[in-house]
Write a protein that holds these residues in place. Structure first.
Motif, PDB file in Angstrom:
ATOM      1  N   GLY A 373      -7.839   3.372   0.817  1.00 24.10           N
ATOM      2  CA  GLY A 373      -7.125   2.362   0.046  1.00 24.10           C
ATOM      3  C   GLY A 373      -8.062   1.228  -0.314  1.00 24.10           C
ATOM      4  N   PHE A 376      -6.447  -5.001  -1.159  1.00 24.81           N
ATOM      5  CA  PHE A 376      -6.962  -6.130  -0.387  1.00 24.81           C
ATOM      6  C   PHE A 376      -7.320  -5.719   1.033  1.00 24.81           C
ATOM      7  N   GLY A 378      -8.032  -2.801   2.427  1.00 26.83           N
ATOM      8  CA  GLY A 378      -9.185  -1.906   2.520  1.00 26.83           C
ATOM      9  C   GLY A 378     -10.475  -2.587   2.098  1.00 26.83           C
ATOM     10  N   ASP A 397      -9.796   5.707  -2.734  1.00 20.82           N
ATOM     11  CA  ASP A 397      -8.425   5.456  -3.165  1.00 20.82           C
ATOM     12  C   ASP A 397      -7.959   6.641  -3.997  1.00 20.82           C
ATOM     13  N   GLY A 403      -8.732  -2.317  -6.230  1.00 21.37           N
ATOM     14  CA  GLY A 403      -7.799  -3.456  -6.303  1.00 21.37           C
ATOM     15  C   GLY A 403      -6.401  -3.183  -5.804  1.00 21.37           C
ATOM     16  N   ASN A 405      -2.648  -2.770  -5.649  1.00 21.99           N
ATOM     17  CA  ASN A 405      -1.617  -3.289  -6.549  1.00 21.99           C
ATOM     18  C   ASN A 405      -2.057  -4.531  -7.306  1.00 21.99           C
ATOM     19  N   ILE A 424       0.014 -13.506  -8.358  1.00 21.12           N
ATOM     20  CA  ILE A 424      -0.399 -14.912  -8.386  1.00 21.12           C
ATOM     21  C   ILE A 424      -0.913 -15.258  -7.005  1.00 21.12           C
ATOM     22  N   GLU A 602       3.780   8.284   5.549  1.00 20.08           N
ATOM     23  CA  GLU A 602       3.115   9.387   4.853  1.00 20.08           C
ATOM     24  C   GLU A 602       1.949   9.908   5.702  1.00 20.08           C
ATOM     25  N   LEU A 616       9.002   0.295  -8.326  1.00 20.04           N
ATOM     26  CA  LEU A 616       9.181  -0.426  -9.594  1.00 20.04           C
ATOM     27  C   LEU A 616       8.641   0.424 -10.722  1.00 20.04           C
ATOM     28  N   ARG A 645      12.551  -9.224 -14.084  1.00 20.71           N
ATOM     29  CA  ARG A 645      11.787 -10.357 -14.618  1.00 20.71           C
ATOM     30  C   ARG A 645      10.802  -9.882 -15.678  1.00 20.71           C
ATOM     31  N   TYR A 711       4.212  -8.476   2.863  1.00 21.28           N
ATOM     32  CA  TYR A 711       3.138  -9.461   2.894  1.00 21.28           C
ATOM     33  C   TYR A 711       2.659  -9.812   1.489  1.00 21.28           C
ATOM     34  N   ASN A 712       2.289 -11.069   1.323  1.00 22.91           N
ATOM     35  CA  ASN A 712       1.579 -11.484   0.108  1.00 22.91           C
ATOM     36  C   ASN A 712       0.103 -11.147   0.268  1.00 22.91           C
TER      37      ASN A 712
END
Ligand code: FAD
Ligand code: UDP
Length: 740
Positions: A373, A376, A378, A397, A403, A405, A424, A602, A616, A645, A711-712
């Motif tokens: 992965g 962030f 990884g 990956d 990157g 997501n 953001i 998984e 999504l 949104r 998590y952000n």
């Protein structure tokens, strides 16, 4: 213009006037005391409109030939000029919007369409004031307010002058003066009324008359029209005045004005009496020598008070001088110059639409660590292990890019977009921010979101503006807003669910309006079925702060996330393999320790069942205009709207581009896993996987999917850094650290 003319040749292309000659030609004049040249086209009187336009285009081209300008900067004060200048290949196009010209008397019906054209092609837009900026800000992606400034020294000279010009010297004092164009923006009745009410005062008007016939001008023994004067001579006139007037009509033509004369009057030492022009009230309303009055009676009283002030005190000037000192044309010129230079530079190196290509290295194992992965979690671990741990790392990956997501790329139009929805960056952690700052510079960015609720666009998180806007209230301060909210909140048992959190803060109606539908769409569950952590992310406020996040650090990677990841992984000890599956690489390098950042269920072949994730679908689209949305993100809480949104990426990235790209988010249950779903029963299932993971000595689980935490990005970075520290403390090589 005069300041720009110190660095480059400036030609001021004026509006044409008819001539009796049968040929079109240009008259070139110099502006006294400056290097600016004025170019006035003269067009045969009998030419049709299309002949005029063609003739003007030819004259403009010939002017450039004549002066040898190959790629000039085009600087428009009116869109009308754009009609015959659009063919010019320009280094940059500036639209310097000084007024809402369409609201002026005799405005051309073509003005609106021409302004849209000009907005599309302008590289940068300046507005001559804040009201105008607010009115135009959604029409361009590189628009800046430049309220009027003042040559303070030039006008301050008025305070010392004693001998006035001859035409004014004969007029008895006290003089109430106005200086500027005399047109429909002036309240002629007000001027007439002031003059007739006070025959012992003189009213002096300096400036050209436009669009008003002489018969309509107010007349009287104490009203004096002195005509247009040179800029250099204005202080000598102001020196003889007692009070300066700004008797503007309150109409469409004055809604957006930001009169330059205000600071000029003040610098000259004159008290000012103005009608309530928005920008005058906004910027000068609080100054001692500035009087605002809207009707005749109060205007006359304000004039009397201003006269009294002028006669009795100069103390008020200290404050006025301070205000004026902050309004320097040199600073305006510096800022405009830099925006112009950026625009020219951008045009020179038009960003290529090519997708950025990550380094794809040949695998040259053996490796100490396999990182599965390249998001962030990884990437941070790969970087740390290679740079600080001296390990040989293969990061892979299943996606074709770095990157995770947070991946961004330039789309087919050359617009930087986030493939997996808006990301953001915000954090309170100095450590996380400092760490990432090694790999990117930042663009300061504060995120703002509007929600489309009951036909209105209102700020979220809910704040005082939201309350006032939704309910037509006039809550003035935090205490009033807090009182209102508490009156809405029902008595509640302990706050347990995501619904309780909201209802306990804002009551049921606001919950329904902003949270109920959005949450059902986003999670496929009612907020009463979700942990409180979900909605605790966006607590209500009683102030008017409309930022989505309140973190100490709020910024976007200057060149995008993907570039930041590329920098992070640019290390000779790191190889990258994209488009590959975890199990294949692990099979290839069985000795290496694995860092796994994908879904933990998984990894274990769903031994205890599937962990629920919300997925999504992203619908990306581009438009051939510069701005579409009124804010970076618009949320749609209504269940009647299928998406949650919409995001307009250029707000986030700050990119200036004639087009714009949006992303709609549709939540669904099937598809790539994006959101762990915070519920107790899911957490219990995860715990089973976590326990199993702890038994593995050769795999470490890190990240949003692998530790099943909502998590952000910054939290994931923090988690990865902490994981690395633990691994280091446990003395590499990395024998089994299980779940971190
Ligand atoms: P990921 O980014 O998911 O990376 C995991 C990677 O592992 C993926 O690239 C995946 O392809 C790969 N992978 C998984 N399994 C395998 C396998 N078996 N073999 C090979 N590769 C595999 N956070 C913020 O701070 N601010 C925001 O504004 C924000 N907005 C968001 C908007 C959306 C729509 C979403 C979904 C998330 C948002 N986030 C935001 C959260 C942010 O995306 C995550 O915190 C962060 O990206 C998590 O990083 P990660 O490395 O843990 O996971
Ligand atoms: N939420 C809502 N209405 C909004 C914004 C958010 O109901 O206008 C709820 C919704 O449940 C959402 C959660 O608050 O999932 C967290 O919102 P946030 O914007 O933090 O979510 P993310 O950016 O992670 O999608």
């Amino acid at each position: 213009m005069e300041r720009f003319a110190r660095e480059r040749r400036v030609f001021f292309f004026e509006e044409y006037i008819p001539t009796d000659h049968h040929l079109a030609y240009l008259e070139i004049h110099s502006f006294a005391g400056t290097a600016v040249k004025s170019v006035r086209p003269r067009i045969p009187r009998d030419w049709s409109d299309s002949q005029c336009q063609e003739g003007l285009a030819t004259l403009l081209d010939e002017l450039f030939d004549l002066i040898g300008a190959s790629e000039p900067v085009l600087w428009f004060y009116t869109p009308m000029m754009y009609a015959f200048a659009r063919q010019v290949k320009a280094a940059a196009v500036v639209y310097d919007c000084m007024d809402e010209l369409a609201n002026f008397r005799f405005a051309s019906p073509r003005l609106g369409a021409l302004e849209s054209d000009l907005m599309r092609c302008a590289d940068v837009v300046f507005t001559g004031g804040f009201s105008l900026y607010e009115a135009k800000r959604l029409l361009h992606d590189n628009i800046h307010a430049f309220p009027s400034c003042v040559d303070a020294d030039h006008f301050r000279a008025a305070r010392r002058m004693v001998v006035g010009p001859a035409d004014q010297a004969v007029i008895p004092g006290p003089i109430f003066g106005y200086c500027g164009v005399i047109d429909e923006r002036l309240d002629l009745e007000l001027i007439r009324a002031v003059a007739s009410a006070r025959a012992d005062w003189s009213v002096v008007l300096i400036g050209p008359t436009a669009k008003i016939s002489p018969e309509d001008l107010p007349r009287g023994p104490n009203i004096h029209y002195l005509g247009q004067k040179d800029y250099v001579d204005l202080p000598t006139y102001f020196a003889g005045w007692s009070v300066a007037l700004m008797p503007f009509a309150q109409n469409e033509a004055t809604r957006f004005i930001s009169p330059t004369k205000t600071p000029e009057y003040l610098a000259s030492g004159l008290p000012v009496v103005s009608t309530p022009v928005t920008d005058v009230v906004r910027h000068y309303g609080g100054v001692g020598g500035v009087f605002i009055a809207s009707d005749v009676q109060s205007y006359i009283i304000a004039c009397e008070r201003a006269l009294e002030l002028k006669r009795t005190s100069a103390a008020w000037l200290t404050e006025a001088d301070q205000l004026v000192a902050g309004k320097s044309w040199d600073e305006t010129h510096r800022r405009m110059s830099s925006l112009l230079a950026e625009a020219c530079e951008r045009n020179k190196r038009k960003i290529s639409a090519a997708v950025s290509k990550p380094r794809k290295t040949a695998r040259s194992g053996p490796y100490d660590v396999l990182v599965i992965g390249a998001g962030f979690a990884g990437s941070v671990l790969a970087e740390r292990l290679a740079s600080a741990g001296g390990k040989r790392v293969l990061i892979c990956d299943r996606r074709a890019h770095l990157g995770g997501n947070a991946y961004d790329f330039y789309n087919e139009h050359g617009i930087l977009v986030h493939k997996y929805g808006p990301h953001i960056f915000h954090t309170n952690s100095q450590t996380v921010f400092d760490y990432l700052s090694r790999f990117t510079a930042w663009r300061p960015y504060e995120h703002r979101v509007l929600a489309d609720v009951r036909g209105k666009l209102l700020p979220v998180p809910i704040n005082r503006t939201t309350l006032n806007g939704l309910y037509g209230l006039n809550l003035q301060d935090d205490a009033e807003a807090a009182h209102y909210l508490s009156s809405q909140v029902p008595p509640l048992a302990p706050v347990v669910t995501a619904m309780d959190v909201v209802v306990s803060q804002v009551g049921i109606d606001l919950y329904r309006a902003f949270f109920e539908g959005y949450t059902r769409k986003q999670w496929g569950l009612d907020a009463s079925q979700l942990d409180k952590s979900v909605t605790s992310r966006i607590p209500a406020r009683t102030n008017t702060d409309d930022r989505y996040f309140l973190d100490t650090f709020q910024a976007m990677p200057k060149d995008g996330y993907t570039k930041m990841f590329e920098n992070m992984l640019d290390n000779e000890h790191i190889d990258i393999a994209l488009d590959v599956e975890c199990r294949d690489v692990r099979r290839e390098f069985p000795q290496a320790h694995t860092i796994f950042t994908g879904p933990i269920d998984e990894f274990f072949d769903y031994r205890f069942g599937h962990l629920p994730y919300r997925s999504l679908q992203f619908h990306h689209e581009s438009h051939d205009i510069r701005r579409v949305l009124p804010a970076a993100v618009v949320n749609y809480p209504s269940e009647e709207v299928p998406y949650t949104r919409v995001t307009e990426f250029k707000y986030l990235t700050g990119q200036v581009h004639p087009r714009t790209s949006l992303c709609y988010e549709f939540a669904c249950s099937e598809g790539d896993p994006y959101y762990p779903i915070p519920r107790q029963e899911n957490q219990a299932l995860y715990k089973q996987y976590e326990t199993l993971a702890r038994t593995l000595t050769d795999v470490t689980f890190v990240g949003r999917l692998a530790t099943y935490k909502y998590y952000n990005m910054d939290q994931v970075v923090g988690q990865a850094l902490a994981t690395f520290n633990r691994m280091q403390n446990a003395a590499l090589p990395l024998a089994g650290s299980g779940v971190c």
